[in-house]
Design a protein around this motif. Structure first.
Motif, mmCIF file in Angstrom:
data_model
loop_
_atom_site.group_PDB
_atom_site.id
_atom_site.type_symbol
_atom_site.label_atom_id
_atom_site.label_comp_id
_atom_site.label_asym_id
_atom_site.label_seq_id
_atom_site.Cartn_x
_atom_site.Cartn_y
_atom_site.Cartn_z
ATOM 1 N N LEU A 4 9.575 2.050 15.696
ATOM 2 C CA LEU A 4 8.584 1.314 15.224
ATOM 3 C C LEU A 4 8.900 0.590 14.334
ATOM 4 N N VAL A 5 10.678 0.578 13.647
ATOM 5 C CA VAL A 5 10.624 -0.060 12.520
ATOM 6 C C VAL A 5 12.204 -0.926 13.018
ATOM 7 N N TRP A 6 12.251 -1.288 14.443
ATOM 8 C CA TRP A 6 12.823 -1.739 15.340
ATOM 9 C C TRP A 6 12.984 -3.086 16.063
ATOM 10 N N ARG A 7 10.693 -2.080 16.410
ATOM 11 C CA ARG A 7 10.207 -3.523 16.771
ATOM 12 C C ARG A 7 10.064 -4.605 16.229
ATOM 13 N N VAL A 8 9.727 -3.653 14.777
ATOM 14 C CA VAL A 8 9.859 -5.141 13.352
ATOM 15 C C VAL A 8 9.902 -5.966 13.865
ATOM 16 N N ALA A 9 11.563 -5.385 12.826
ATOM 17 C CA ALA A 9 12.765 -6.319 12.515
ATOM 18 C C ALA A 9 12.624 -6.937 13.874
ATOM 19 N N PHE B 38 -5.328 5.509 18.213
ATOM 20 C CA PHE B 38 -3.878 5.285 18.316
ATOM 21 C C PHE B 38 -3.542 3.903 17.890
ATOM 22 N N GLU B 39 -3.950 2.871 19.014
ATOM 23 C CA GLU B 39 -3.681 1.066 18.415
ATOM 24 C C GLU B 39 -4.082 0.683 16.893
ATOM 25 N N ALA B 40 -5.000 1.357 16.520
ATOM 26 C CA ALA B 40 -5.670 0.718 14.723
ATOM 27 C C ALA B 40 -4.198 1.914 14.216
ATOM 28 N N LYS B 41 -3.710 3.078 14.235
ATOM 29 C CA LYS B 41 -2.530 3.539 13.636
ATOM 30 C C LYS B 41 -1.888 3.168 13.625
ATOM 31 N N GLU B 42 -1.008 2.534 14.603
ATOM 32 C CA GLU B 42 -0.006 1.490 14.769
ATOM 33 C C GLU B 42 0.078 0.619 14.190
ATOM 34 N N LYS B 43 -1.122 -0.184 13.959
ATOM 35 C CA LYS B 43 -1.384 -2.173 13.815
ATOM 36 C C LYS B 43 -0.971 -2.035 12.752
ATOM 37 N N GLU B 44 -1.188 -0.865 11.909
ATOM 38 C CA GLU B 44 -1.006 -0.250 10.149
ATOM 39 C C GLU B 44 -0.306 0.112 10.018
ATOM 40 N N THR B 45 0.623 0.464 10.898
ATOM 41 C CA THR B 45 1.701 1.626 10.424
ATOM 42 C C THR B 45 2.793 0.353 10.239
ATOM 43 N N LYS C 72 1.163 -1.281 -0.286
ATOM 44 C CA LYS C 72 -0.376 0.388 0.232
ATOM 45 C C LYS C 72 0.731 1.500 -0.037
ATOM 46 N N THR C 73 0.706 1.972 -0.815
ATOM 47 C CA THR C 73 1.199 3.275 -0.677
ATOM 48 C C THR C 73 1.054 4.297 0.073
ATOM 49 N N PHE C 74 1.565 4.831 0.813
ATOM 50 C CA PHE C 74 1.550 5.934 2.112
ATOM 51 C C PHE C 74 0.366 7.417 0.963
ATOM 52 N N ILE C 75 0.149 7.353 -0.337
ATOM 53 C CA ILE C 75 -1.074 8.321 -1.231
ATOM 54 C C ILE C 75 -2.467 8.441 0.014
ATOM 55 N N LEU C 76 -3.451 8.978 0.211
ATOM 56 C CA LEU C 76 -4.444 9.216 0.396
ATOM 57 C C LEU C 76 -5.483 10.200 -0.257
ATOM 58 N N PHE C 77 -6.659 9.513 -0.268
ATOM 59 C CA PHE C 77 -7.227 11.034 -0.767
ATOM 60 C C PHE C 77 -8.084 12.005 0.417
ATOM 61 N N PRO C 78 -8.293 13.159 0.193
ATOM 62 C CA PRO C 78 -9.212 14.147 1.385
ATOM 63 C C PRO C 78 -10.196 13.249 2.448
ATOM 64 N N GLU C 79 -11.437 12.675 2.249
ATOM 65 C CA GLU C 79 -12.062 11.657 2.807
ATOM 66 C C GLU C 79 -11.088 10.390 3.328
ATOM 67 N N GLU C 80 -10.195 9.537 3.293
ATOM 68 C CA GLU C 80 -9.469 8.842 3.745
ATOM 69 C C GLU C 80 -8.524 9.363 4.240
ATOM 70 N N LEU C 81 -7.808 10.224 4.098
ATOM 71 C CA LEU C 81 -7.356 11.325 5.160
ATOM 72 C C LEU C 81 -8.178 11.616 6.395
ATOM 73 N N LYS C 82 -9.246 12.563 6.312
ATOM 74 C CA LYS C 82 -10.087 12.256 7.557
ATOM 75 C C LYS C 82 -10.096 11.566 8.325
ATOM 76 N N PHE C 83 -11.075 10.495 7.832
ATOM 77 C CA PHE C 83 -11.429 9.261 8.007
ATOM 78 C C PHE C 83 -9.912 8.645 9.101
ATOM 79 N N LYS C 84 -8.542 8.356 8.382
ATOM 80 C CA LYS C 84 -7.495 7.542 9.605
ATOM 81 C C LYS C 84 -7.012 8.591 10.947
ATOM 82 N N GLN C 85 -7.593 9.918 10.577
ATOM 83 C CA GLN C 85 -7.458 11.185 11.360
ATOM 84 C C GLN C 85 -8.068 10.254 13.140
ATOM 85 N N SER C 86 -8.949 10.434 12.452
ATOM 86 C CA SER C 86 -10.087 9.953 13.242
ATOM 87 C C SER C 86 -9.971 8.529 14.051
ATOM 88 N N GLU C 87 -8.789 7.788 13.229
ATOM 89 C CA GLU C 87 -8.787 6.208 13.670
ATOM 90 C C GLU C 87 -7.996 6.323 15.202
#
Length: 122
Positions: free
Chosen positions: A72-77, A35-42, A18-33
């Motif tokens: 986060l990269v360290w944790r995943v590695a 912290f745990e959901a954002k961390e999991k996706e990252t 997945k790319t990091f490019i979001l449409f405006p409505e996607e960005l608004k939705f992602k901002q409302s998620e």
């Protein structure tokens, strides 16, 4: 007929990262998620890249955002049992003098080798 800039439903192929490019409505939705959901996706995005690519590079300024990403990269590695990607310290010159005082300690803690040391074989 109204001019439509964005598709009704965005199609993201499952076989590609997945790319990091979001449409405006996607960005608004992602901002409302949460912290745990954002961390999991990252973590999922980082995991996908570290599993697919064997020679990854991460640019870091060792600022607040970069330190979070590095952690986060360290944790995943560590979770995947793969080597840490190569880190490139990009001094943006937009830092406080105090910030640079902890760079060496942080690099040692994560086992990040300075690029100058690697080049001369120290």
């Amino acid at each position: 007929m109204a001019l439509r800039i964005f598709p009704v439903k965005r199609q993201i192929p499952k076989v590609k990262q997945k790319t990091f490019i979001l449409f405006p409505e996607e960005l608004k939705f992602k901002q409302s998620e949460s912290f745990e959901a954002k961390e999991k996706e990252t973590m999922m995005l980082i995991k996908g890249h570290l599993q697919e690519f064997t020679n990854c590079y991460v640019a870091t300024s060792h600022g607040k955002d970069s330190l979070v990403m590095t952690h986060l990269v360290w944790r995943v590695a560590k979770e995947l049992g793969v080597k840490m990607p190569e880190f490139w310290l990009n001094d943006t010159l937009n830092t406080y003098n105090e910030e640079k005082s902890f760079w060496k300690e942080f690099n040692q803690w994560l086992g990040i080798e300075r690029s100058e040391e690697r080049r001369v074989g120290k």
